[in-house]
Design a protein around this motif. Structure first.
Motif, PDB file in Angstrom:
ATOM      1  N   ILE A  79       3.259  -5.067  -8.741  1.00 13.84           N
ATOM      2  CA  ILE A  79       3.019  -6.509  -8.815  1.00 13.84           C
ATOM      3  C   ILE A  79       2.989  -7.051  -7.390  1.00 13.84           C
ATOM      4  O   ILE A  79       3.972  -6.904  -6.654  1.00 13.84           O
ATOM      5  CB  ILE A  79       4.172  -7.236  -9.568  1.00 13.84           C
ATOM      6  N   CYS A  80       1.882  -7.672  -7.011  1.00 13.77           N
ATOM      7  CA  CYS A  80       1.808  -8.370  -5.722  1.00 13.77           C
ATOM      8  C   CYS A  80       1.789  -9.867  -6.023  1.00 13.77           C
ATOM      9  O   CYS A  80       0.717 -10.456  -6.248  1.00 13.77           O
ATOM     10  CB  CYS A  80       0.568  -7.945  -4.943  1.00 13.77           C
ATOM     11  N   ASP A  81       2.970 -10.445  -6.023  1.00 15.67           N
ATOM     12  CA  ASP A  81       3.116 -11.854  -6.414  1.00 15.67           C
ATOM     13  C   ASP A  81       2.716 -12.764  -5.252  1.00 15.67           C
ATOM     14  O   ASP A  81       3.193 -12.570  -4.128  1.00 15.67           O
ATOM     15  CB  ASP A  81       4.576 -12.102  -6.822  1.00 15.67           C
ATOM     16  N   ASP A 139      -9.060  -3.311   0.362  1.00 19.41           N
ATOM     17  CA  ASP A 139      -8.618  -1.934   0.635  1.00 19.41           C
ATOM     18  C   ASP A 139      -7.487  -1.533  -0.311  1.00 19.41           C
ATOM     19  O   ASP A 139      -7.469  -0.409  -0.835  1.00 19.41           O
ATOM     20  CB  ASP A 139      -8.157  -1.820   2.094  1.00 19.41           C
ATOM     21  N   LEU A 140      -6.568  -2.459  -0.569  1.00 15.21           N
ATOM     22  CA  LEU A 140      -5.470  -2.184  -1.511  1.00 15.21           C
ATOM     23  C   LEU A 140      -6.056  -1.856  -2.890  1.00 15.21           C
ATOM     24  O   LEU A 140      -5.689  -0.859  -3.524  1.00 15.21           O
ATOM     25  CB  LEU A 140      -4.547  -3.409  -1.593  1.00 15.21           C
ATOM     26  N   ILE A 141      -6.990  -2.704  -3.334  1.00  8.76           N
ATOM     27  CA  ILE A 141      -7.612  -2.514  -4.649  1.00  8.76           C
ATOM     28  C   ILE A 141      -8.364  -1.181  -4.698  1.00  8.76           C
ATOM     29  O   ILE A 141      -8.253  -0.423  -5.666  1.00  8.76           O
ATOM     30  CB  ILE A 141      -8.563  -3.697  -4.957  1.00  8.76           C
ATOM     31  N   GLU A 142      -9.105  -0.896  -3.645  1.00  8.26           N
ATOM     32  CA  GLU A 142      -9.930   0.317  -3.654  1.00  8.26           C
ATOM     33  C   GLU A 142      -9.106   1.595  -3.495  1.00  8.26           C
ATOM     34  O   GLU A 142      -9.549   2.670  -3.900  1.00  8.26           O
ATOM     35  CB  GLU A 142     -11.043   0.214  -2.589  1.00  8.26           C
ATOM     36  N   SER A 143      -7.912   1.470  -2.958  1.00  8.95           N
ATOM     37  CA  SER A 143      -7.031   2.645  -2.803  1.00  8.95           C
ATOM     38  C   SER A 143      -6.162   2.883  -4.037  1.00  8.95           C
ATOM     39  O   SER A 143      -5.373   3.828  -4.065  1.00  8.95           O
ATOM     40  CB  SER A 143      -6.087   2.458  -1.605  1.00  8.95           C
ATOM     41  N   LYS A 144      -6.280   2.036  -5.038  1.00 12.48           N
ATOM     42  CA  LYS A 144      -5.399   2.103  -6.208  1.00 12.48           C
ATOM     43  C   LYS A 144      -5.541   3.440  -6.947  1.00 12.48           C
ATOM     44  O   LYS A 144      -6.634   3.825  -7.313  1.00 12.48           O
ATOM     45  CB  LYS A 144      -5.752   0.961  -7.162  1.00 12.48           C
ATOM     46  N   PRO A 145      -4.426   4.134  -7.186  1.00 13.83           N
ATOM     47  CA  PRO A 145      -4.504   5.322  -8.043  1.00 13.83           C
ATOM     48  C   PRO A 145      -5.023   4.908  -9.433  1.00 13.83           C
ATOM     49  O   PRO A 145      -4.633   3.852  -9.941  1.00 13.83           O
ATOM     50  CB  PRO A 145      -3.042   5.794  -8.120  1.00 13.83           C
ATOM     51  N   LYS A 184       0.834  -1.208   0.000  1.00 17.43           N
ATOM     52  CA  LYS A 184       0.000   0.000   0.000  1.00 17.43           C
ATOM     53  C   LYS A 184       0.870   1.259   0.000  1.00 17.43           C
ATOM     54  O   LYS A 184       0.602   2.213  -0.735  1.00 17.43           O
ATOM     55  CB  LYS A 184      -0.946  -0.005   1.200  1.00 17.43           C
ATOM     56  N   GLU A 185       1.910   1.221   0.780  1.00 18.33           N
ATOM     57  CA  GLU A 185       2.805   2.389   0.862  1.00 18.33           C
ATOM     58  C   GLU A 185       3.465   2.663  -0.492  1.00 18.33           C
ATOM     59  O   GLU A 185       3.480   3.798  -0.975  1.00 18.33           O
ATOM     60  CB  GLU A 185       3.843   2.132   1.969  1.00 18.33           C
ATOM     61  N   ARG A 186       3.989   1.628  -1.135  1.00 19.99           N
ATOM     62  CA  ARG A 186       4.660   1.822  -2.439  1.00 19.99           C
ATOM     63  C   ARG A 186       3.633   2.227  -3.496  1.00 19.99           C
ATOM     64  O   ARG A 186       3.919   3.046  -4.359  1.00 19.99           O
ATOM     65  CB  ARG A 186       5.402   0.548  -2.895  1.00 19.99           C
ATOM     66  N   MET A 187       2.428   1.655  -3.418  1.00 19.56           N
ATOM     67  CA  MET A 187       1.381   1.977  -4.398  1.00 19.56           C
ATOM     68  C   MET A 187       1.005   3.457  -4.340  1.00 19.56           C
ATOM     69  O   MET A 187       0.797   4.097  -5.367  1.00 19.56           O
ATOM     70  CB  MET A 187       0.142   1.105  -4.137  1.00 19.56           C
TER      71      MET A 187
END
Lengths: 188, 188
Positions: free
Chosen positions: B117-119, B137-143, B105-108
């Motif tokens: 890439i989240c392998d 949450d990661l998906i929904e926070s995506k720029p 999340k921080e790098r995104m």
């Protein structure tokens, strides 16, 4: 967080594999490009021959240059034969694919490579740009230690039969069905 | 043989995609590595976070270094949780995966990357090393402009629902079933 030391796997027997990546989903050429990257990290020398492709710029064209001379890359085509908007006759596509398969055999037997990627060769066979006996001859002439990777939809059953690892990439969803155009990095 | 000039595609609208690569066949991480290579060729900046992996040397570890600083690579794990021979308890794997998802999340959100890439994140979710609400949450926070690629078997239906492109890699054949050990370049 302390992570352990990386363990180095060393297979007791090195086997040059025949790998087929087929199916209608997104991720066949992409997967072959991943094999290139992974091979490079092991110090292996890779030759990539793209059948049919050669009309449209794709990210791999620039990126593979950055891995030269460990990676050699050949674009041999004029786009997908028979798809809408492609202006070249079958005979011309076939001429290009015939060049590609003779090049593949020559590079495979040159002793210069550990891995040979024949991208879209399955598709080229299906479209009769190359013949089954030519592809089987390539497979049967393979040096035992070389990995041969064959991509493209509609892989021929006789090719599958001679392969060690076969993956079929199925499309579950694709962005273009939402009307999203091909995007850099993901689609080309 | 004269090949035509390469045509440069430029999508009218740039869309940051959510791409899932799942299934039980060989070629999920490999495909994500191909996306890295392709993205690099377009000048995109890529962050690769490998969940669970970090115990065994793989070719991508060296190869991704050659693409730095355009590519940043994080190994965050201690091997596959729960598989034979892996000595670490679930809580320790979970701690690592919790670090990985907060890093993702921080790098995104850092603005430094075009592709994340989240392998093996799908697998980490299935194994309860991360929670569904964390992945959503990661998906929904995506720029909007960033491509997010999620790999690993057993992708969650709620993740698939929010994705644009989903490929399932099916195993048709695998060399290990012939008793062939994992081979460099192909399997790791």
């Amino acid at each position: 967080m302390v992570t352990p030391e990386l363990q180095k796997l060393e297979p007791k027997v090195h086997v040059g594999l025949i790998v087929v990546i087929t199916g209608y989903g997104k991720g066949k050429t992409t997967s072959a490009l991943g094999i290139v990257l992974r091979s490079v990290g092991h110090g292996l020398r890779v030759c990539v021959i793209q059948f049919m492709k050669g009309d449209i710029f794709a990210g791999e064209i620039e990126a593979l240059k950055r891995l030269a001379p460990q990676v050699e890359h050949h674009l041999t085509g004029k786009g997908f034969c028979g798809i809408q908007g492609n202006p070249y006759p079958h005979a011309e596509h076939r001429e290009n694919a015939q060049y590609a398969i003779s090049l593949a055999k020559e590079r495979m037997l040159s002793g210069l490579f550990d891995v040979l990627i024949c991208d879209e060769i399955n598709n080229a066979l299906k479209l009769k740009l190359v013949d089954l006996d030519q592809v089987l001859d390539l497979i049967e002439s393979k040096p035992p230690s070389l990995h041969l990777v064959l991509t493209g939809r509609d892989a021929h059953p006789e090719v599958l039969q001679r392969s060690n690892t076969v993956s079929e990439v199925r499309e579950i969803k694709h962005a273009y069905r939402e009307g999203i155009e091909p995007q850099k990095g993901i689609d080309f």
